[in-house]
Design a protein around this motif. Structure first.
Motif, PDB file in Angstrom:
ATOM      1  N   GLU A 163       0.693  -1.194   0.087  1.00 11.20           N
ATOM      2  CA  GLU A 163       0.076  -0.001  -0.173  1.00 11.20           C
ATOM      3  C   GLU A 163       1.007   1.335  -0.042  1.00 11.20           C
ATOM      4  N   SER A 164       0.079   2.214  -0.031  1.00  9.62           N
ATOM      5  CA  SER A 164       1.140   3.795  -0.205  1.00  9.62           C
ATOM      6  C   SER A 164       0.886   4.088   0.905  1.00  9.62           C
ATOM      7  N   LEU A 165       1.957   3.697   1.362  1.00 12.24           N
ATOM      8  CA  LEU A 165       2.131   4.011   3.274  1.00 12.24           C
ATOM      9  C   LEU A 165       3.269   5.482   3.096  1.00 12.24           C
ATOM     10  N   ASP A 166       2.598   6.246   4.204  1.00 14.59           N
ATOM     11  CA  ASP A 166       4.021   7.224   4.504  1.00 14.59           C
ATOM     12  C   ASP A 166       5.439   6.123   5.368  1.00 14.59           C
ATOM     13  N   ALA A 167       6.033   6.865   5.232  1.00 18.17           N
ATOM     14  CA  ALA A 167       7.584   5.812   5.088  1.00 18.17           C
ATOM     15  C   ALA A 167       7.614   5.800   7.065  1.00 18.17           C
ATOM     16  N   GLN A 168       8.667   4.584   7.287  1.00 12.68           N
ATOM     17  CA  GLN A 168       8.400   4.478   9.124  1.00 12.68           C
ATOM     18  C   GLN A 168      10.006   4.009   8.874  1.00 12.68           C
ATOM     19  N   LYS A 169      10.432   4.555   9.686  1.00 13.31           N
ATOM     20  CA  LYS A 169      11.860   4.657   9.717  1.00 13.31           C
ATOM     21  C   LYS A 169      12.406   3.207  10.344  1.00 13.31           C
ATOM     22  N   LEU A 170      12.786   2.725  10.864  1.00 12.01           N
ATOM     23  CA  LEU A 170      13.669   1.815  11.963  1.00 12.01           C
ATOM     24  C   LEU A 170      14.574   2.409  12.168  1.00 12.01           C
ATOM     25  N   HIS A 171      15.680   0.839  12.866  1.00  8.37           N
ATOM     26  CA  HIS A 171      16.744   1.012  13.315  1.00  8.37           C
ATOM     27  C   HIS A 171      17.013  -0.294  14.087  1.00  8.37           C
ATOM     28  N   LEU A 172      18.353  -0.318  13.073  1.00  2.00           N
ATOM     29  CA  LEU A 172      18.798  -1.724  12.986  1.00  2.00           C
ATOM     30  C   LEU A 172      19.259  -1.810  14.545  1.00  2.00           C
ATOM     31  N   VAL A 173      19.375  -2.472  15.892  1.00  2.00           N
ATOM     32  CA  VAL A 173      19.407  -2.892  17.552  1.00  2.00           C
ATOM     33  C   VAL A 173      20.210  -4.063  16.887  1.00  2.00           C
ATOM     34  N   ASP A 174      20.503  -5.245  16.456  1.00  2.00           N
ATOM     35  CA  ASP A 174      20.750  -6.675  16.175  1.00  2.00           C
ATOM     36  C   ASP A 174      21.352  -6.735  14.966  1.00  2.00           C
ATOM     37  N   SER A 175      22.398  -7.355  14.646  1.00  2.00           N
ATOM     38  CA  SER A 175      23.095  -7.881  13.124  1.00  2.00           C
ATOM     39  C   SER A 175      23.336  -8.997  12.805  1.00  2.00           C
ATOM     40  N   GLN A 176      23.946  -9.773  12.354  1.00  2.00           N
ATOM     41  CA  GLN A 176      24.519 -11.064  11.911  1.00  2.00           C
ATOM     42  C   GLN A 176      24.958 -11.703  11.431  1.00  2.00           C
ATOM     43  N   THR A 177      25.454 -12.103  10.146  1.00  2.30           N
ATOM     44  CA  THR A 177      25.641 -13.113   9.148  1.00  2.30           C
ATOM     45  C   THR A 177      26.362 -14.648   9.324  1.00  2.30           C
ATOM     46  N   TYR A 178      25.476 -15.539   8.862  1.00  2.00           N
ATOM     47  CA  TYR A 178      26.030 -16.635   9.510  1.00  2.00           C
ATOM     48  C   TYR A 178      26.643 -17.477   8.341  1.00  2.00           C
ATOM     49  N   SER A 179      27.400 -18.695   8.523  1.00  2.00           N
ATOM     50  CA  SER A 179      28.340 -18.697   7.634  1.00  2.00           C
ATOM     51  C   SER A 179      27.510 -19.753   6.329  1.00  2.00           C
ATOM     52  N   ASN A 180      26.509 -19.409   6.720  1.00  2.00           N
ATOM     53  CA  ASN A 180      25.417 -20.051   5.642  1.00  2.00           C
ATOM     54  C   ASN A 180      24.672 -19.335   4.748  1.00  2.00           C
ATOM     55  N   GLY A 181      25.514 -17.955   4.994  1.00  2.00           N
ATOM     56  CA  GLY A 181      24.775 -16.445   4.670  1.00  2.00           C
ATOM     57  C   GLY A 181      24.200 -16.214   4.981  1.00  2.00           C
ATOM     58  N   ILE A 182      22.672 -16.620   5.477  1.00  3.96           N
ATOM     59  CA  ILE A 182      21.978 -16.225   6.505  1.00  3.96           C
ATOM     60  C   ILE A 182      21.823 -14.602   6.803  1.00  3.96           C
ATOM     61  N   GLN A 183      21.162 -14.044   7.355  1.00  4.47           N
ATOM     62  CA  GLN A 183      21.172 -12.626   7.793  1.00  4.47           C
ATOM     63  C   GLN A 183      20.321 -11.949   8.748  1.00  4.47           C
ATOM     64  N   LYS A 184      20.826 -12.122  10.100  1.00 10.38           N
ATOM     65  CA  LYS A 184      20.240 -11.990  11.163  1.00 10.38           C
ATOM     66  C   LYS A 184      19.642 -10.551  11.090  1.00 10.38           C
ATOM     67  N   ASN A 185      18.932 -10.052  11.230  1.00 11.40           N
ATOM     68  CA  ASN A 185      18.636  -8.356  11.261  1.00 11.40           C
ATOM     69  C   ASN A 185      17.322  -8.012  12.337  1.00 11.40           C
ATOM     70  N   VAL A 186      17.588  -7.504  13.231  1.00 13.21           N
ATOM     71  CA  VAL A 186      16.384  -6.710  13.981  1.00 13.21           C
ATOM     72  C   VAL A 186      16.599  -5.391  14.026  1.00 13.21           C
ATOM     73  N   PHE A 187      15.103  -4.876  13.773  1.00  6.87           N
ATOM     74  CA  PHE A 187      14.991  -3.404  13.225  1.00  6.87           C
ATOM     75  C   PHE A 187      13.634  -3.011  14.853  1.00  6.87           C
ATOM     76  N   ASP A 188      13.878  -1.870  14.968  1.00  7.41           N
ATOM     77  CA  ASP A 188      12.869  -1.275  16.196  1.00  7.41           C
ATOM     78  C   ASP A 188      12.015  -0.066  14.985  1.00  7.41           C
ATOM     79  N   VAL A 189      10.529  -0.016  15.704  1.00  8.05           N
ATOM     80  CA  VAL A 189      10.271   0.586  14.495  1.00  8.05           C
ATOM     81  C   VAL A 189       9.891   2.141  15.313  1.00  8.05           C
TER      82      VAL A 189
END
Length: 191
Positions: A163-189
């Motif tokens: 949908e056409s929404l107003d921008a929602q800004k996020l703050h990255l609070v945790d991230s990590q990349t694993y040996s298999n290429g999966i990325q953990k991304n934890v965002f607070d709104v």
């Protein structure tokens, strides 16, 4: 106020549909078929289970999980014991399983907003792509816990609203990349 946490396995192109092998989907089981298993990449799931005080599901995810998760006592002991809320306009009490703990049917986004405004700990939302998109549109999601898989699936249900929404800004609070290429991304709104 409680924290609503949308947690998802998600492809790089935003698809969240049928990651665990649910039948009748185009790319069913894509999380198991796309990368080698690395237990470290799934530690977020244990953290979520320990921190959540309740689970919120849409009808389709409830109907997919409720026949399976109650028997997974080693994998989901806290999830199985915690209260569950299901947003549905069609489910009745007779449609709920009786071996998965306390389950309450919510009938509207307003009911979810009241639940969020109440007392208690974090509420974890699993699967439930349609529900997550609707909650995003109503600015009710507080955090996104994403395990991003290095795969492009093309078609399938998307996590985020189109949908056409107003921008929602996020703050990255945790991230990590694993040996298999999966990325953990934890965002607070951010509000």
């Amino acid at each position: 106020m409680r924290t609503l946490i949308a947690t998802s396995f998600i492809s790089l192109d935003g698809v969240v549909e049928a990651p665990g092998g649910e039948p009748d989907y185009r790319n069913s089981g894509w999380t198991m078929n796309s990368v080698e298993f690395d237990p470290a990449a799934y530690e977020l799931k244990g953290t979520e289970q320990a921190e959540a005080s309740a689970m919120l599901l849409g009808r389709i995810s409830y109907q997919a999980f409720s026949p399976v998760w109650p028997s997974m006592t080693e994998e989901f002991p806290r999830y199985n014991a915690m209260p569950k809320y299901v947003l549905s306009t069609t489910l009745g009490e007779k449609d709920l399983v009786d071996n998965w703990g306390e389950t309450t049917i919510l009938r509207s986004i307003s009911d979810v907003a009241r639940l969020r405004a109440g007392e208690g700990g974090p509420i974890s939302i699993h699967g439930s792509a349609t529900l997550v998109r609707s909650l995003q549109e109503h600015q009710l999601i507080d955090r996104y816990n994403l395990l991003v898989f290095p795969v492009l699936l093309g078609a399938g249900k998307r996590l985020f609203s189109q949908e056409s929404l107003d921008a929602q800004k996020l703050h990255l609070v945790d991230s990590q990349t694993y040996s298999n290429g999966i990325q953990k991304n934890v965002f607070d709104v951010l509000r």
